[in-house]
Design a protein around this motif. Structure first.
Motif, PDB file in Angstrom:
ATOM      1  N   ASN A   1       0.779  -1.252   0.000  1.00 34.91           N
ATOM      2  CA  ASN A   1       0.000   0.000   0.000  1.00 34.91           C
ATOM      3  C   ASN A   1       0.804   1.291   0.000  1.00 34.91           C
ATOM      4  O   ASN A   1       0.378   2.285   0.590  1.00 34.91           O
ATOM      5  N   VAL A   2       1.952   1.286  -0.631  1.00 37.93           N
ATOM      6  CA  VAL A   2       2.767   2.507  -0.569  1.00 37.93           C
ATOM      7  C   VAL A   2       2.166   3.646  -1.400  1.00 37.93           C
ATOM      8  O   VAL A   2       2.577   4.798  -1.267  1.00 37.93           O
ATOM      9  N   ILE A   3       1.157   3.315  -2.240  1.00 44.00           N
ATOM     10  CA  ILE A   3       0.435   4.342  -2.994  1.00 44.00           C
ATOM     11  C   ILE A   3      -0.965   4.551  -2.397  1.00 44.00           C
ATOM     12  O   ILE A   3      -1.409   5.659  -2.164  1.00 44.00           O
ATOM     13  N   CYS A   4      -1.680   3.434  -2.162  1.00 47.87           N
ATOM     14  CA  CYS A   4      -3.061   3.542  -1.668  1.00 47.87           C
ATOM     15  C   CYS A   4      -3.319   2.537  -0.554  1.00 47.87           C
ATOM     16  O   CYS A   4      -3.242   1.346  -0.777  1.00 47.87           O
ATOM     17  N   PRO A   5      -3.525   2.988   0.691  1.00 51.81           N
ATOM     18  CA  PRO A   5      -3.706   4.373   1.151  1.00 51.81           C
ATOM     19  C   PRO A   5      -2.433   5.212   1.130  1.00 51.81           C
ATOM     20  O   PRO A   5      -2.507   6.422   1.244  1.00 51.81           O
TER      21      PRO A   5
ATOM     22  N   SER B   1      16.030   0.602  -2.584  1.00 52.47           N
ATOM     23  CA  SER B   1      14.590   0.436  -2.702  1.00 52.47           C
ATOM     24  C   SER B   1      14.126   0.261  -4.134  1.00 52.47           C
ATOM     25  O   SER B   1      14.724   0.821  -5.061  1.00 52.47           O
ATOM     26  N   LYS B   2      13.047  -0.521  -4.305  1.00 53.89           N
ATOM     27  CA  LYS B   2      12.485  -0.738  -5.644  1.00 53.89           C
ATOM     28  C   LYS B   2      10.973  -0.807  -5.543  1.00 53.89           C
ATOM     29  O   LYS B   2      10.444  -1.459  -4.650  1.00 53.89           O
ATOM     30  N   TYR B   3      10.283  -0.127  -6.463  1.00 52.57           N
ATOM     31  CA  TYR B   3       8.827  -0.053  -6.456  1.00 52.57           C
ATOM     32  C   TYR B   3       8.256  -1.032  -7.482  1.00 52.57           C
ATOM     33  O   TYR B   3       8.700  -1.055  -8.634  1.00 52.57           O
ATOM     34  N   PHE B   4       7.293  -1.864  -7.018  1.00 53.45           N
ATOM     35  CA  PHE B   4       6.603  -2.796  -7.912  1.00 53.45           C
ATOM     36  C   PHE B   4       5.181  -2.279  -8.119  1.00 53.45           C
ATOM     37  O   PHE B   4       4.353  -2.361  -7.226  1.00 53.45           O
ATOM     38  N   ARG B   5       4.934  -1.732  -9.311  1.00 46.59           N
ATOM     39  CA  ARG B   5       3.627  -1.140  -9.599  1.00 46.59           C
ATOM     40  C   ARG B   5       2.570  -2.234  -9.732  1.00 46.59           C
ATOM     41  O   ARG B   5       2.812  -3.267 -10.353  1.00 46.59           O
ATOM     42  N   SER B   6       1.414  -1.990  -9.115  1.00 46.76           N
ATOM     43  CA  SER B   6       0.335  -2.985  -9.191  1.00 46.76           C
ATOM     44  C   SER B   6      -0.995  -2.250  -8.996  1.00 46.76           C
ATOM     45  O   SER B   6      -1.122  -1.094  -9.366  1.00 46.76           O
ATOM     46  N   HIS B   7      -1.963  -2.941  -8.424  1.00 47.04           N
ATOM     47  CA  HIS B   7      -3.270  -2.327  -8.181  1.00 47.04           C
ATOM     48  C   HIS B   7      -3.749  -2.655  -6.786  1.00 47.04           C
ATOM     49  O   HIS B   7      -3.414  -3.711  -6.239  1.00 47.04           O
TER      50      HIS B   7
ATOM     51  N   ARG C   1      -9.129  -1.601  -9.780  1.00 42.83           N
ATOM     52  CA  ARG C   1      -8.225  -1.121 -10.849  1.00 42.83           C
ATOM     53  C   ARG C   1      -7.502   0.142 -10.403  1.00 42.83           C
ATOM     54  O   ARG C   1      -6.851   0.799 -11.194  1.00 42.83           O
ATOM     55  N   VAL C   2      -7.627   0.447  -9.107  1.00 39.04           N
ATOM     56  CA  VAL C   2      -6.944   1.623  -8.551  1.00 39.04           C
ATOM     57  C   VAL C   2      -5.448   1.320  -8.473  1.00 39.04           C
ATOM     58  O   VAL C   2      -5.063   0.186  -8.118  1.00 39.04           O
ATOM     59  N   GLU C   3      -4.598   2.296  -8.787  1.00 40.98           N
ATOM     60  CA  GLU C   3      -3.162   2.018  -8.683  1.00 40.98           C
ATOM     61  C   GLU C   3      -2.738   1.863  -7.231  1.00 40.98           C
ATOM     62  O   GLU C   3      -3.150   2.594  -6.346  1.00 40.98           O
ATOM     63  N   ASP C   4      -1.883   0.887  -6.987  1.00 40.26           N
ATOM     64  CA  ASP C   4      -1.206   0.728  -5.709  1.00 40.26           C
ATOM     65  C   ASP C   4       0.104   0.023  -6.037  1.00 40.26           C
ATOM     66  O   ASP C   4       0.376  -0.309  -7.192  1.00 40.26           O
ATOM     67  N   GLY C   5       0.935  -0.176  -5.036  1.00 41.67           N
ATOM     68  CA  GLY C   5       2.197  -0.859  -5.296  1.00 41.67           C
ATOM     69  C   GLY C   5       2.852  -1.338  -4.026  1.00 41.67           C
ATOM     70  O   GLY C   5       2.417  -1.005  -2.920  1.00 41.67           O
ATOM     71  N   ILE C   6       3.870  -2.148  -4.252  1.00 36.15           N
ATOM     72  CA  ILE C   6       4.665  -2.720  -3.176  1.00 36.15           C
ATOM     73  C   ILE C   6       6.076  -2.165  -3.281  1.00 36.15           C
ATOM     74  O   ILE C   6       6.612  -2.052  -4.383  1.00 36.15           O
ATOM     75  N   GLU C   7       6.655  -1.762  -2.168  1.00 34.02           N
ATOM     76  CA  GLU C   7       8.044  -1.284  -2.140  1.00 34.02           C
ATOM     77  C   GLU C   7       8.915  -2.340  -1.493  1.00 34.02           C
ATOM     78  O   GLU C   7       8.616  -2.791  -0.375  1.00 34.02           O
TER      79      GLU C   7
END
Ligand SMILES: CCc1ncnc2c1ncn2[C@@H]1O[C@H](/C=C/CNC(=O)c2cc(-c3ccc(F)cc3)cc(O)c2O)[C@@H](O)[C@H]1O
Ligand SMILES: [Mg+2]
Length: 214
Positions: free
Chosen positions: A170-174, A191-197, A202-208
């Motif tokens: 949830n590094v993007i949402c919340p 650090s590396k960001y893995f873009r997902s939902h 279909r809301v963007e979120d991701g894992i760091e």
């Protein structure tokens, strides 16, 4: 009296999932939360990213902050090598009781130690209580404003070694902006960001994924 969402998730697992089959427990929860009622599990899409990191790291000692219904605890435990342990912390006794039953239904209770209580109280006690030197992998999925203080606490308590990996949901949402700024800005992390939902949407979120460099 009305049941709670975690109680309804547990009921669905008992009704639909095969006892002792972790995969069927994960799939049952995903189906229910995608089609019946949304719940804050890491979910199938981000769960696949988490799975790949667990398989890559093959942690002997893993920590999860925020068990909730036990969805990610089951997901992670089903991938752990023999003689490995997942310690998962949950401070809500109602959620902890549900999670214990979900973990047992999946047949992974031998690999999971569920600790009830706030992470801030337990992190300083981990070494003594569990004869641990450090964690190979930590999954952060509890209150988002606890990610940073708990990370600093784990550093201070010597629970991270060179190469320990933090995986944050949830590094993007919340969102966990102070945590992201810290791990991305600190010379002590790669650090590396893995873009997902966001799970089941279909809301963007991701894992760091952040490697502690010592
Ligand atoms: C005191 C430290 C401490 N110690 C031990 N256990 C702790 C704890 N702090 C919290 N817990 C337990 O962890 C779980 C909380 C998890 C918090 N997770 C989200 O808030 C979240 C929200 C969304 C989302 C919601 C609504 C939206 F619209 C969008 C996204 C999506 C997500 O994936 C999310 O993880 C509960 O079981 C707490 O009892
Ligand atoms: Mg989450």
């Amino acid at each position: 009296y009305g049941s709670t969402r975690p109680e309804r998730i547990l009921a669905e697992v008992k009704r639909k999932a095969t006892r002792g089959d972790a995969r069927s427990v994960v799939d049952t929860i995903d189906q229910y939360c995608r089609h019946q009622e949304w719940a804050m599990n890491v979910g199938d899409e981000k769960g696949t990213i988490l799975d790949s990191i667990v398989c890559e790291v093959k942690p002997r000692a893993m920590l999860e902050l925020g068990t909730y219904c036990g969805y990610s605890a089951v997901r992670i435990a089903s991938l752990l090598p023999p003689n490995s342990r997942l310690i998962t912390m949950e401070f809500n006794p109602v959620f902890a009781a549900i999670a214990r039953q979900v973990i047992a239904w999946a047949g992974v209770e031998d690999k999971v130690v569920l600790i009830e209580g706030p992470s801030g109280d337990w992190i300083p006690k981990m070494k003594k209580e569990f004869g641990l030197t450090s964690f190979d992998l930590v999954f952060l999925d509890h209150w988002k404003d606890c990610y940073l203080p708990d990370t600093k606490l784990m550093e201070e308590c010597g629970l991270l070694r060179t190469g320990s990996i933090l995986v944050a949901d949830n590094v993007i949402c919340p969102g966990a902006p102070d945590y992201l700024e810290y791990v991305r800005g600190s010379p002590r992390y790669e650090s590396k960001y893995f873009r997902s939902h966001l799970e089941y949407t279909r809301v963007e979120d991701g894992i760091e994924k952040s490697v502690f460099l010592g």
